[in-house]
Design a protein around this motif. Structure first.
Motif, PDB file in Angstrom:
ATOM      1  N   TYR A 101       0.801  -1.297  -0.066  1.00 34.01           N
ATOM      2  CA  TYR A 101      -0.091   0.067  -0.063  1.00 34.01           C
ATOM      3  C   TYR A 101       0.878   1.046   0.086  1.00 34.01           C
ATOM      4  N   GLU A 102       1.903   1.404   1.113  1.00 33.80           N
ATOM      5  CA  GLU A 102       2.618   2.504   1.075  1.00 33.80           C
ATOM      6  C   GLU A 102       3.339   3.053  -0.213  1.00 33.80           C
ATOM      7  N   GLU A 103       4.159   1.994  -0.787  1.00 34.28           N
ATOM      8  CA  GLU A 103       4.635   2.205  -1.839  1.00 34.28           C
ATOM      9  C   GLU A 103       4.025   2.366  -3.158  1.00 34.28           C
ATOM     10  N   LEU A 104       3.062   2.064  -3.370  1.00 35.28           N
ATOM     11  CA  LEU A 104       1.955   2.667  -4.346  1.00 35.28           C
ATOM     12  C   LEU A 104       1.529   3.971  -4.096  1.00 35.28           C
ATOM     13  N   LYS A 105       0.982   4.229  -2.879  1.00 32.93           N
ATOM     14  CA  LYS A 105       0.891   5.610  -2.471  1.00 32.93           C
ATOM     15  C   LYS A 105       1.733   6.527  -2.968  1.00 32.93           C
ATOM     16  N   GLU A 106       3.067   6.251  -2.610  1.00 37.33           N
ATOM     17  CA  GLU A 106       4.083   7.098  -2.709  1.00 37.33           C
ATOM     18  C   GLU A 106       4.436   7.189  -4.436  1.00 37.33           C
ATOM     19  N   ALA A 107       4.163   6.253  -5.136  1.00 37.21           N
ATOM     20  CA  ALA A 107       4.336   6.327  -6.796  1.00 37.21           C
ATOM     21  C   ALA A 107       3.285   7.156  -7.173  1.00 37.21           C
ATOM     22  N   ILE A 119       0.043   6.324 -16.765  1.00 34.10           N
ATOM     23  CA  ILE A 119       0.358   5.272 -15.995  1.00 34.10           C
ATOM     24  C   ILE A 119      -0.088   3.943 -16.468  1.00 34.10           C
ATOM     25  N   LEU A 120       0.647   3.031 -16.357  1.00 32.54           N
ATOM     26  CA  LEU A 120      -0.048   1.457 -16.653  1.00 32.54           C
ATOM     27  C   LEU A 120       0.170   0.788 -15.284  1.00 32.54           C
ATOM     28  N   LEU A 121      -0.562   0.193 -14.725  1.00 32.53           N
ATOM     29  CA  LEU A 121      -0.699  -0.204 -13.270  1.00 32.53           C
ATOM     30  C   LEU A 121      -1.176  -1.698 -13.518  1.00 32.53           C
ATOM     31  N   ARG A 122      -0.277  -2.682 -13.294  1.00 32.73           N
ATOM     32  CA  ARG A 122      -0.938  -4.111 -12.947  1.00 32.73           C
ATOM     33  C   ARG A 122      -1.245  -4.107 -11.437  1.00 32.73           C
ATOM     34  N   ALA A 123      -2.735  -4.622 -11.322  1.00 27.97           N
ATOM     35  CA  ALA A 123      -3.354  -4.456 -10.099  1.00 27.97           C
ATOM     36  C   ALA A 123      -3.989  -5.557  -9.750  1.00 27.97           C
ATOM     37  N   ASP A 124      -3.638  -7.027 -10.027  1.00 26.24           N
ATOM     38  CA  ASP A 124      -4.237  -8.288  -9.968  1.00 26.24           C
ATOM     39  C   ASP A 124      -4.273  -8.525  -8.376  1.00 26.24           C
ATOM     40  N   GLU A 125      -3.238  -7.890  -7.512  1.00 23.54           N
ATOM     41  CA  GLU A 125      -3.332  -8.207  -6.418  1.00 23.54           C
ATOM     42  C   GLU A 125      -3.718  -7.020  -5.571  1.00 23.54           C
ATOM     43  N   PHE A 126      -4.718  -6.291  -5.966  1.00 26.34           N
ATOM     44  CA  PHE A 126      -5.336  -5.410  -5.076  1.00 26.34           C
ATOM     45  C   PHE A 126      -6.378  -5.893  -4.323  1.00 26.34           C
ATOM     46  N   GLY A 127      -6.206  -5.331  -2.931  1.00 24.66           N
ATOM     47  CA  GLY A 127      -7.185  -5.386  -2.046  1.00 24.66           C
ATOM     48  C   GLY A 127      -7.950  -4.191  -1.867  1.00 24.66           C
ATOM     49  N   GLU A 132      -8.449   2.551  -3.007  1.00 27.38           N
ATOM     50  CA  GLU A 132      -8.696   3.934  -2.443  1.00 27.38           C
ATOM     51  C   GLU A 132      -7.760   4.883  -3.060  1.00 27.38           C
ATOM     52  N   LEU A 133      -6.637   4.225  -3.399  1.00 31.45           N
ATOM     53  CA  LEU A 133      -5.392   4.933  -3.832  1.00 31.45           C
ATOM     54  C   LEU A 133      -5.596   5.772  -5.073  1.00 31.45           C
ATOM     55  N   ILE A 134      -6.517   4.872  -5.828  1.00 30.03           N
ATOM     56  CA  ILE A 134      -6.634   5.481  -7.530  1.00 30.03           C
ATOM     57  C   ILE A 134      -6.979   6.855  -7.404  1.00 30.03           C
ATOM     58  N   SER A 135      -7.630   7.372  -6.690  1.00 25.87           N
ATOM     59  CA  SER A 135      -8.374   8.855  -6.332  1.00 25.87           C
ATOM     60  C   SER A 135      -6.925   9.671  -6.228  1.00 25.87           C
ATOM     61  N   LEU A 136      -5.827   9.227  -5.804  1.00 27.55           N
ATOM     62  CA  LEU A 136      -4.787  10.176  -5.841  1.00 27.55           C
ATOM     63  C   LEU A 136      -3.834  10.418  -7.184  1.00 27.55           C
ATOM     64  N   CYS A 137      -4.344   9.629  -8.187  1.00 28.72           N
ATOM     65  CA  CYS A 137      -3.789   9.789  -9.545  1.00 28.72           C
ATOM     66  C   CYS A 137      -4.424  11.087 -10.374  1.00 28.72           C
ATOM     67  N   ARG A 138      -3.360  11.965 -10.951  1.00 27.39           N
ATOM     68  CA  ARG A 138      -3.832  13.046 -11.389  1.00 27.39           C
ATOM     69  C   ARG A 138      -3.574  13.058 -12.988  1.00 27.39           C
ATOM     70  N   VAL A 139      -3.212  11.800 -13.560  1.00 27.24           N
ATOM     71  CA  VAL A 139      -3.024  11.798 -14.798  1.00 27.24           C
ATOM     72  C   VAL A 139      -3.423  10.489 -15.188  1.00 27.24           C
ATOM     73  N   ALA A 151     -16.716   3.821 -11.490  1.00 31.06           N
ATOM     74  CA  ALA A 151     -17.024   4.268 -12.894  1.00 31.06           C
ATOM     75  C   ALA A 151     -15.584   4.878 -13.633  1.00 31.06           C
ATOM     76  N   GLY A 152     -14.797   5.666 -12.788  1.00 26.33           N
ATOM     77  CA  GLY A 152     -13.655   6.406 -13.255  1.00 26.33           C
ATOM     78  C   GLY A 152     -12.381   5.536 -13.663  1.00 26.33           C
ATOM     79  N   TRP A 153     -12.648   4.228 -13.243  1.00 23.92           N
ATOM     80  CA  TRP A 153     -11.281   3.559 -13.545  1.00 23.92           C
ATOM     81  C   TRP A 153     -11.396   2.934 -15.123  1.00 23.92           C
ATOM     82  N   ASN A 154     -10.299   2.913 -15.814  1.00 26.21           N
ATOM     83  CA  ASN A 154     -10.078   2.338 -16.957  1.00 26.21           C
ATOM     84  C   ASN A 154      -9.201   1.084 -16.978  1.00 26.21           C
ATOM     85  N   MET A 155      -9.655   0.001 -17.456  1.00 28.26           N
ATOM     86  CA  MET A 155      -9.152  -1.486 -17.153  1.00 28.26           C
ATOM     87  C   MET A 155      -8.963  -1.992 -18.417  1.00 28.26           C
TER      88      MET A 155
END
Length: 331
Positions: A101-107, A119-127, A132-139, A151-155
């Motif tokens: 969690y913390e390293e993803l938040k930092e990234a 950003i391309l994000l491999r998220a198969d291990e998401f809990g 909740e961290l996706i809202s931090l992304c501004r790109v 609805a705001g996620w692209n997958m």
């Protein structure tokens, strides 16, 4: 465009130290101030999102991997196609590993100011918490192998349900009525989706009886657990549905050891590409997971979002898995 901490500090009347704490997710700044800073930076970047200089490929890992030894690279190299596709558009790609969690938040927070364009994000291990961290992304961001979420996620995801339903229909058409699903001990998205589809199929087809058997993660453990299942069976099931290629390999080893013939005594059907280095005593009927195609589609969706940042949110692309018919199913 990249926004300098000094510019943000002067515009909002805070110190550069406060700006640094906010964008790096560090304590020492209240949430209201942090929100003001991030929203200001986002607004400044939004004036010209084409000025970003590179794309990040974030590999998120949050649990012990299902792949043993050096096999973890088997799936990571499938992202080469994403990189090559982006490089054809003259984009630099930077690889980032986020362990937890913390390293993803930092990234994600660093991406606000470090010149990240997408950003391309491999998220198969998401809990649940990680989403909740996706809202931090501004790109623009494209995720792979994860739940549908908001609805705001692209997958870009594999169509696991389609593969399981088609595979079960195939077994049913070949006379299989008692089917056991061999699963490993991991609970990443693709495996969860396959198990849910198996249960859904059973609920829709009461004439088929089915159950689960957990085999573990390492090949040796899978072989031992599969052998344990078969030796305690009074009557063998008609077929085994194999969750991934390691389960397929371990199960094959156990059946050979026990002298159980495929497909004469039991049918096998699996999901996942079988590496060329793996030799089985039969040609396994299985669904070839199109990792490379998924990789290219991720890059193309991200390019579209970066070129038209206001046109398209909540995009879901499903990649169908193709059946490779072998001789492991009776009839």
């Amino acid at each position: 465009m990249k926004v300098k901490s000094k510019e943000v500090a002067e515009a909002l009347g805070v110190s550069t130290a406060t700006v640094s704490l906010a964008i790096n997710g560090k304590p020492g700044v209240n949430e209201e101030t942090r929100k003001r800073i991030l929203e200001y930076i986002s607004g400044q970047q939004g004036k010209d999102v084409t000025k970003g200089t590179f794309v990040k490929l974030i590999i998120f890992e949050n649990s012990p991997r299902v792949l043993s030894g050096g096999m973890g690279s088997f799936f990571r190299i499938t992202y080469v196609e994403s990189v090559e596709r982006l490089q054809r558009d003259k984009l630099e790609v930077r690889l980032v590993y986020a362990y937890g969690y913390e390293e993803l938040k930092e990234a994600l927070l660093k991406s606000i100011t470090d010149g990240t364009r997408g950003i391309l994000l491999r998220a198969d291990e998401f809990g649940e918490k990680d989403y909740e961290l996706i809202s931090l992304c501004r790109v623009p961001l494209v995720m792979s192998d994860c739940g549908s979420g908001e609805a705001g996620w692209n997958m870009v995801n594999f169509n696991n349900r389609q593969a399981v339903f088609q595979g079960m229909e195939y077994l049913k058409a070949h006379g299989c009525r008692r089917i056991v699903y061999f699963q490993n001990a991991e609970a990443i998205y693709n495996f969860r989706a396959r198990r849910e589809a198996f249960l859904e199929y059973l609920n829709r087809n009461p004439e088929i009886s089915g159950s689960f058997w957990e085999t573990g993660n390492e090949r040796e453990e899978i072989e031992r657990r599969a052998e344990e299942y078969f030796t305690r069976c009074d009557v063998l099931p008609d077929a085994v549905f194999l969750e991934n290629f390691l389960v397929s390999v371990g199960t094959a080893q156990s059946l050979m050891k026990l002298g159980i013939s495929v497909p004469d005594q039991i049918s096998l059907l699996g999901i996942d590409a079988i590496p060329d280095t793996v030799l089985l005593p039969y040609k396994l009927t299985h669904f070839e997971v199109p990792h490379k195609k998924r990789s290219v589609l991720m890059a193309e969706l991200l390019l579209e979002l970066m070129n038209r940042p206001d046109d398209g949110f909540g995009r879901m692309v499903l990649v169908n898995e193709k059946m490779a018919e072998g001789n492991s199913v009776k009839g």
